[in-house]
Write a protein that holds these residues in place. Sequence first.
Motif, PDB file in Angstrom:
ATOM      1  N   PRO B  72       0.830  -1.217   0.000  1.00 29.82           N
ATOM      2  CA  PRO B  72       0.000   0.000   0.000  1.00 29.82           C
ATOM      3  C   PRO B  72       0.865   1.268   0.000  1.00 29.82           C
ATOM      4  O   PRO B  72       1.991   1.258   0.509  1.00 29.82           O
ATOM      5  N   ALA B  73       0.283   2.320  -0.555  1.00 30.88           N
ATOM      6  CA  ALA B  73       1.013   3.587  -0.699  1.00 30.88           C
ATOM      7  C   ALA B  73       1.629   4.043   0.622  1.00 30.88           C
ATOM      8  O   ALA B  73       2.778   4.492   0.659  1.00 30.88           O
ATOM      9  N   ALA B  74       0.868   3.906   1.691  1.00 31.38           N
ATOM     10  CA  ALA B  74       1.328   4.436   2.980  1.00 31.38           C
ATOM     11  C   ALA B  74       2.524   3.673   3.528  1.00 31.38           C
ATOM     12  O   ALA B  74       3.221   4.165   4.409  1.00 31.38           O
ATOM     13  N   LYS B  75       2.764   2.463   2.995  1.00 32.22           N
ATOM     14  CA  LYS B  75       3.851   1.644   3.555  1.00 32.22           C
ATOM     15  C   LYS B  75       5.072   1.595   2.646  1.00 32.22           C
ATOM     16  O   LYS B  75       5.936   0.736   2.815  1.00 32.22           O
ATOM     17  N   ARG B  76       5.135   2.491   1.677  1.00 33.55           N
ATOM     18  CA  ARG B  76       6.278   2.483   0.769  1.00 33.55           C
ATOM     19  C   ARG B  76       7.372   3.453   1.212  1.00 33.55           C
ATOM     20  O   ARG B  76       8.388   3.594   0.552  1.00 33.55           O
ATOM     21  N   GLY B  77       7.104   4.182   2.288  1.00 39.12           N
ATOM     22  CA  GLY B  77       8.098   5.146   2.768  1.00 39.12           C
ATOM     23  C   GLY B  77       8.232   6.342   1.857  1.00 39.12           C
ATOM     24  O   GLY B  77       9.320   6.887   1.662  1.00 39.12           O
ATOM     25  N   ILE B  78       7.100   6.733   1.313  1.00 36.56           N
ATOM     26  CA  ILE B  78       7.095   7.794   0.304  1.00 36.56           C
ATOM     27  C   ILE B  78       6.258   8.973   0.787  1.00 36.56           C
ATOM     28  O   ILE B  78       5.240   8.780   1.455  1.00 36.56           O
ATOM     29  N   ALA B  79       6.684  10.169   0.460  1.00 36.34           N
ATOM     30  CA  ALA B  79       5.827  11.348   0.662  1.00 36.34           C
ATOM     31  C   ALA B  79       5.734  12.078  -0.669  1.00 36.34           C
ATOM     32  O   ALA B  79       6.694  12.080  -1.444  1.00 36.34           O
ATOM     33  N   MET B  80       4.571  12.655  -0.912  1.00 41.46           N
ATOM     34  CA  MET B  80       4.364  13.268  -2.225  1.00 41.46           C
ATOM     35  C   MET B  80       3.859  14.695  -2.080  1.00 41.46           C
ATOM     36  O   MET B  80       3.022  14.977  -1.224  1.00 41.46           O
ATOM     37  N   ARG B 147       4.655  19.117   4.848  1.00 41.24           N
ATOM     38  CA  ARG B 147       3.857  17.933   5.162  1.00 41.24           C
ATOM     39  C   ARG B 147       4.601  16.668   4.752  1.00 41.24           C
ATOM     40  O   ARG B 147       4.470  15.617   5.381  1.00 41.24           O
ATOM     41  N   ALA B 148       5.363  16.804   3.667  1.00 40.89           N
ATOM     42  CA  ALA B 148       6.171  15.649   3.255  1.00 40.89           C
ATOM     43  C   ALA B 148       7.362  15.469   4.199  1.00 40.89           C
ATOM     44  O   ALA B 148       7.669  14.341   4.607  1.00 40.89           O
ATOM     45  N   ILE B 149       8.000  16.559   4.570  1.00 38.93           N
ATOM     46  CA  ILE B 149       9.221  16.467   5.390  1.00 38.93           C
ATOM     47  C   ILE B 149       8.942  15.830   6.749  1.00 38.93           C
ATOM     48  O   ILE B 149       9.705  14.983   7.215  1.00 38.93           O
ATOM     49  N   VAL B 150       7.838  16.245   7.410  1.00 39.88           N
ATOM     50  CA  VAL B 150       7.595  15.767   8.781  1.00 39.88           C
ATOM     51  C   VAL B 150       7.482  14.241   8.853  1.00 39.88           C
ATOM     52  O   VAL B 150       7.763  13.648   9.886  1.00 39.88           O
ATOM     53  N   ARG B 151       7.097  13.649   7.759  1.00 40.97           N
ATOM     54  CA  ARG B 151       6.938  12.187   7.792  1.00 40.97           C
ATOM     55  C   ARG B 151       8.266  11.457   7.671  1.00 40.97           C
ATOM     56  O   ARG B 151       8.324  10.242   7.778  1.00 40.97           O
ATOM     57  N   PRO B 153      10.218  10.701   5.087  1.00 36.24           N
ATOM     58  CA  PRO B 153      10.095   9.584   4.146  1.00 36.24           C
ATOM     59  C   PRO B 153      11.462   9.194   3.576  1.00 36.24           C
ATOM     60  O   PRO B 153      12.416   9.962   3.660  1.00 36.24           O
ATOM     61  N   LYS B 154      11.485   8.017   2.962  1.00 30.45           N
ATOM     62  CA  LYS B 154      12.722   7.601   2.296  1.00 30.45           C
ATOM     63  C   LYS B 154      12.829   8.296   0.926  1.00 30.45           C
ATOM     64  O   LYS B 154      13.898   8.588   0.457  1.00 30.45           O
ATOM     65  N   ILE B 155      11.674   8.507   0.331  1.00 31.02           N
ATOM     66  CA  ILE B 155      11.657   9.074  -1.025  1.00 31.02           C
ATOM     67  C   ILE B 155      10.635  10.209  -1.078  1.00 31.02           C
ATOM     68  O   ILE B 155       9.517  10.077  -0.584  1.00 31.02           O
ATOM     69  N   PHE B 156      11.039  11.318  -1.678  1.00 27.17           N
ATOM     70  CA  PHE B 156      10.111  12.433  -1.920  1.00 27.17           C
ATOM     71  C   PHE B 156       9.676  12.378  -3.383  1.00 27.17           C
ATOM     72  O   PHE B 156      10.514  12.236  -4.274  1.00 27.17           O
ATOM     73  N   LEU B 157       8.382  12.536  -3.604  1.00 29.80           N
ATOM     74  CA  LEU B 157       7.874  12.631  -4.970  1.00 29.80           C
ATOM     75  C   LEU B 157       7.233  14.010  -5.149  1.00 29.80           C
ATOM     76  O   LEU B 157       6.495  14.466  -4.285  1.00 29.80           O
ATOM     77  N   PHE B 158       7.536  14.643  -6.249  1.00 30.55           N
ATOM     78  CA  PHE B 158       6.964  15.964  -6.535  1.00 30.55           C
ATOM     79  C   PHE B 158       6.246  15.890  -7.881  1.00 30.55           C
ATOM     80  O   PHE B 158       6.857  15.553  -8.894  1.00 30.55           O
TER      81      PHE B 158
END
Lengths: 315, 357
Positions: B72-80, B147-151, B153-158
Amino acid sequence: MTAQSISASARIKGGAVGSSIWSRAWENHAPGYLFLLPWFIGFFGLTIGPIITSLYLSFTHFDLLTAPRWAGLDNYIRMFTNDRNFVASMRVTMFFVIFSVPLKLAFALGVALLLNRGMRGLPLYRALFYLPSLLGASVAIAILWRQIFAGDGLVNQFLALFGIVGPSWISNPNYSLWTLIVLSIWQFGSPMIIFLAGLRSIPQDMYEAASLEGASKWRVFWKITLPMLTPVVFFNAIIQTIEGFKSFTPAFIISGGTGSPINSTLFYTLYLYNEAFSFFRMGYASALAWVLLAIVAVFTAFSFFTSKFWVHYDD
Amino acid sequence: MSTSVVLNQAVKRYGEVEVIHGIDLNIDPGEFTVFVGPSGCGKSTLLRMIAGLEPISGGDLLIDGARMNEVPAAKRGIAMVFQSYALYPHMSVYQNLAFGLETAKVPKAEIQQRVAQAAEILRIEPLLKRKPKQLSGGQRQRVAIGRAIVREPKIFLFDEPLSNLDAELRVQMRVEIAKLHKDLGNTMIYVTHDQVEAMTMADKIVVLQAGIIEQVGAPLDLYNNPKNRFVAGFIGSPKMNFLDATVQGSDAAGAKLRAGGSDIVVQRKIATGDKVTFGVRPEHIALSEAAGVKLAEVKVDLVEQLGGQTMVYATTDDSQPLIIAVDGQRQVDLGSRLTTYVDPARYHVFGADGRAI
């Protein structure tokens, strides 16, 4: 063009010097007003006229057969000090509004949420669910409702299959108002369509952002969908509450116009109708109508006042 | 620690329609990768496949070597960060930043600390109590990034995050995102249709067209050595000039092309009679002989004075348009004739199939 000719043309366009603003407006826009005339006649003759007349009549005793007699505040004083039916009808109407509006909105929102999941044949379902809104307040449906909830009606026949002996829902004062509330909830189509439009207008990005953040469906509903939908909830609540206060036909048909049993379905509008057209107390009925208007106005104003605390507008 | 992303023959289909056609791509840990291409090329779809917002129809997505297709999206370590920012309008900036952490049931004290840290990085501390509607476009963009930074994440998507901003703010935010990447060191994947953004921000550019990768490489690699005519035209601003040419003759010294009404000798092996395209960037065309070999005689149609550069829009003798970018403020008369020259090391020749020769 010389200054003189400009001045002359301005006089021609403006009409006679010193003429009133009304006559100038008439000269400039006469065809437009002529086209509007049917609407003006209807608006002033059938809307504004009766409204003003009813305000006047509310301060009179008027039985339709003799000329109105000035009564001052007598009608209003009687209403608030010496009319148990007024209190009973107000209690019934308030009960109806307090229970039917939230239940109808919740039901409408639930169905809208189901339909918003992108199912096949959505336009058909939408039309089918909207149908009761068109028919629900009609005399035919009220009669049908009376048959369904009568002592030997469909509901009790169904319950009998399980060995349950149901009461006569309409004749029993404990249940009669609830049958009308159920009938009102059944007419959920109109708010459902508006909820559906509201749900469609919530940007998909919000849900995607929430899903990336791991929000459950329940959390998404409470934290995103519902707050984003509050302008629509607000609109629907106001409209349905006004509809609730105005509700008349089902109670009239189901109770045979009496508000029976034991005044349990004596809606405010039904009481008003009886005062006007059964007892020919037009003055008192007019006063009742103006009090209803005041109640609806106060409720609406209060709703707008509270809306700034719970209704979220985007930009 | 940074994270790698690998796509193996990734395919996306909507019903019968295939929109992403078997993409292979390696994104190294900590790399700033930009997906660029025209509208409808599939760059956002590819990003959403990585995010988990679109199911992958075929092939594999590996994050740090682990297959993620069904995760699932939430478990991929990603923030967008979304193009529209996707801020919740009924929540304050603080609540927007904290939403994901509250969802993950992070302790309140830690939420406060992480929000404060992100707000400090993005200089939005004074805005924490405001609602999104009380913010400017740039501030909203910062909150979306926050909002992406606080999480963490391993990967940032823009996904085209700057496209709603005005030109000045875009440049400013571009610099800030690049700086953020430098500071955080995370793997970042950025989608844009603006090749200037791609050139200025990327470690690696992925040029997409119609659901396939046209070329992958460092910005200057793509600029200097485009593999085909599409990439050559897409990368670089103003875009490369393309002149239809015919090979007049060919020998050991090279091929003689007839292009723009002139003969040009190019250091390529091409058969006589072939139809090719001669490509040269406007900034590589000069008006003095010292700059290189003669390209074409042209007639000046329009001149734009940009201050630091003069843009000359001209037509060759065989009626092909040619744009020339001359450094500085050059006086050029409309309708006048000019002789143009090109550096032999900086032109490109493309075959009939569009591939670079």
